[in-house]
Design an enzyme around this catalytic site. Structure first.
Site, PDB file in Angstrom:
ATOM      1  N   HIS A  81      -5.092  -0.618  -9.440  1.00  0.00           N
ATOM      2  CA  HIS A  81      -3.996  -0.478  -8.479  1.00  0.00           C
ATOM      3  C   HIS A  81      -3.918  -1.765  -7.670  1.00  0.00           C
ATOM      4  O   HIS A  81      -4.685  -2.715  -7.915  1.00  0.00           O
ATOM      5  CB  HIS A  81      -4.230   0.749  -7.590  1.00  0.00           C
ATOM      6  CG  HIS A  81      -5.592   0.785  -6.983  1.00  0.00           C
ATOM      7  ND1 HIS A  81      -5.986  -0.087  -6.002  1.00  0.00           N
ATOM      8  CD2 HIS A  81      -6.683   1.562  -7.250  1.00  0.00           C
ATOM      9  CE1 HIS A  81      -7.231   0.157  -5.663  1.00  0.00           C
ATOM     10  NE2 HIS A  81      -7.687   1.142  -6.414  1.00  0.00           N
ATOM     11  N   ILE A 140      -6.377  -2.151   0.955  1.00  0.00           N
ATOM     12  CA  ILE A 140      -4.908  -2.117   0.861  1.00  0.00           C
ATOM     13  C   ILE A 140      -4.484  -0.653   1.023  1.00  0.00           C
ATOM     14  O   ILE A 140      -5.088   0.235   0.414  1.00  0.00           O
ATOM     15  CB  ILE A 140      -4.433  -2.666  -0.514  1.00  0.00           C
ATOM     16  CG1 ILE A 140      -5.093  -4.020  -0.833  1.00  0.00           C
ATOM     17  CG2 ILE A 140      -2.911  -2.743  -0.575  1.00  0.00           C
ATOM     18  CD1 ILE A 140      -4.660  -5.169   0.045  1.00  0.00           C
ATOM     19  N   HIS A 158      -7.106  -3.486  -6.468  1.00  0.00           N
ATOM     20  CA  HIS A 158      -7.810  -4.321  -7.459  1.00  0.00           C
ATOM     21  C   HIS A 158      -7.077  -5.646  -7.644  1.00  0.00           C
ATOM     22  O   HIS A 158      -7.691  -6.705  -7.751  1.00  0.00           O
ATOM     23  CB  HIS A 158      -7.836  -3.636  -8.832  1.00  0.00           C
ATOM     24  CG  HIS A 158      -8.663  -2.396  -8.894  1.00  0.00           C
ATOM     25  ND1 HIS A 158      -8.119  -1.155  -9.082  1.00  0.00           N
ATOM     26  CD2 HIS A 158     -10.006  -2.211  -8.819  1.00  0.00           C
ATOM     27  CE1 HIS A 158      -9.081  -0.251  -9.117  1.00  0.00           C
ATOM     28  NE2 HIS A 158     -10.240  -0.864  -8.957  1.00  0.00           N
ATOM     29  N   GLY A 217     -11.486   0.300 -13.850  1.00  0.00           N
ATOM     30  CA  GLY A 217     -10.156   0.421 -14.448  1.00  0.00           C
ATOM     31  C   GLY A 217      -9.211   1.284 -13.644  1.00  0.00           C
ATOM     32  O   GLY A 217      -9.449   1.579 -12.476  1.00  0.00           O
ATOM     33  N   ARG A 234      -8.360   7.200  -7.663  1.00  0.00           N
ATOM     34  CA  ARG A 234      -8.331   8.668  -7.580  1.00  0.00           C
ATOM     35  C   ARG A 234      -7.028   9.194  -6.972  1.00  0.00           C
ATOM     36  O   ARG A 234      -6.713  10.372  -7.144  1.00  0.00           O
ATOM     37  CB  ARG A 234      -9.478   9.188  -6.728  1.00  0.00           C
ATOM     38  CG  ARG A 234     -10.845   8.978  -7.344  1.00  0.00           C
ATOM     39  CD  ARG A 234     -11.913   9.402  -6.371  1.00  0.00           C
ATOM     40  NE  ARG A 234     -13.230   8.988  -6.821  1.00  0.00           N
ATOM     41  CZ  ARG A 234     -14.029   9.723  -7.569  1.00  0.00           C
ATOM     42  NH1 ARG A 234     -13.657  10.918  -7.947  1.00  0.00           N
ATOM     43  NH2 ARG A 234     -15.205   9.269  -7.939  1.00  0.00           N
ATOM     44  N   LYS A 270     -13.122  -1.059   0.909  1.00  0.00           N
ATOM     45  CA  LYS A 270     -12.913   0.391   1.000  1.00  0.00           C
ATOM     46  C   LYS A 270     -14.233   1.133   0.727  1.00  0.00           C
ATOM     47  O   LYS A 270     -14.554   2.104   1.378  1.00  0.00           O
ATOM     48  CB  LYS A 270     -11.845   0.873   0.026  1.00  0.00           C
ATOM     49  CG  LYS A 270     -11.572   2.374   0.204  1.00  0.00           C
ATOM     50  CD  LYS A 270     -10.649   2.923  -0.826  1.00  0.00           C
ATOM     51  CE  LYS A 270     -11.257   2.988  -2.174  1.00  0.00           C
ATOM     52  NZ  LYS A 270     -12.065   4.190  -2.447  1.00  0.00           N
TER      53      LYS A 270
END
Ligand code: PAF
Length: 273
Positions: free
Chosen positions: A26, A168, A29, A23, A179, A141
């Protein structure tokens, strides 16, 4: 969009493309979801902040959560199913297969966060059992996570096709992460230093071919007291062991803390003969 806390028989028999998340979504996702949607299967996104992958309980408490905003974004993107299980539904039956992430799972990020990758593989395996997807996608990532999931799927002969989503970045070069919201504006600028370290190390490594020399030079050239580097490694992308002279697919991984927030990043590249 259907919103389910438990997966009922309704989803059985459907060919699903699965996008597991924790969740606080950003653009990283959202790009995974857009990528998944191009395959024409029904898409299912899970949101579950998995306590088993946090070795530090305050990190788990602090992890950003915003279900209302996530719901709007997923609805707008045309996701078919949002799955938000609670902890009891995921782990409650005591029959959960606890997965050991092995030797590679204990290195690098796993060394700094003991048990982290066992927790990741355990929840991913459990989610796969529940969702039974045809395909699933994970972001590049989290390179060590992606490597370990691909190995697990291969070793367990799971019939799930694993896709990879590009990193990204923001205008500073900082890789998007949930985070990042925990950083101040200055912190975001400092955190852009992670990508600069990666680029510098790649350049020096390609020039000198020496891992130790390259890492030391990089750490010396980029000194910013606000960016606390935990590790910087040049690895063989195919094995996730330290790179050697034979390495042709390299990956550089980095982790560090800015304003007490742990961040990771990586770049991969081909080593020319
Ligand atoms: O990458 C993440 O968000 C998580 O590690 C994952 C794969 C959803 C497992 O909790």
């Amino acid at each position: 969009m259907k919103h389910l806390n438990q997966l009922d028989s309704e989803i059985n028999g459907q060919e699903l493309f699965f996008i597991p998340t924790m969740g606080s979504l950003h653009k990283g996702h959202l790009s995974l979801i857009e990528n998944a949607k191009t395959f024409g299967l029904k898409t299912i996104v899970s949101i579950f902040v998995n306590p088993k992958q946090f070795n530090d309980s305050s990190d788990y408490e602090k992890y950003p959560r915003d279900l209302e905003r996530d719901f709007q974004s997923l609805n707008q993107l045309g996701v078919d199913i949002l799955f938000t299980p609670n902890e009891d539904y995921i782990y409650g039956d005591n029959l959960v297969n606890v997965v050991d992430s092995g030797n590679i799972g204990k290195k690098y990020e796993g060394n700094s966060r003991p048990g982290h990758f066992d927790g990741v593989l355990t929840v991913v395996n459990r989610l796969f059992e529940l969702v039974k997807p045809k395909k699933a996608i994970f972001g590049k990532k989290d390179a060590q996570q992606l490597f370990l999931i691909k190995e697990y799927v291969k070793n367990e002969k799971l019939d799930i096709e694993i896709h990879e989503g590009d990193i990204i970045r923001d205008s500073n070069g900082l890789a998007l992460s949930s985070r990042n919201q925990l950083l101040s504006n200055n912190g975001l600028v400092t955190a852009g230093g992670l990508k600069r370290h990666l680029d510098t190390l790649k350049e020096i490594y390609i020039e000198t071919g020496s891992i130790n020399e390259s890492v030391n030079k990089t750490l010396n050239t980029c000194q910013d007291s606000k960016l606390d580097i935990d590790y910087l490694h040049i690895l063989d992308k195919d094995t996730f062991d330290e790179a050697t002279e034979e390495t042709r697919n390299a990956i550089i991984i980095i982790a560090g803390k800015v304003e007490g927030i742990r961040l990771i990043d990586n770049i991969d590249f081909k080593v020319e003969l």
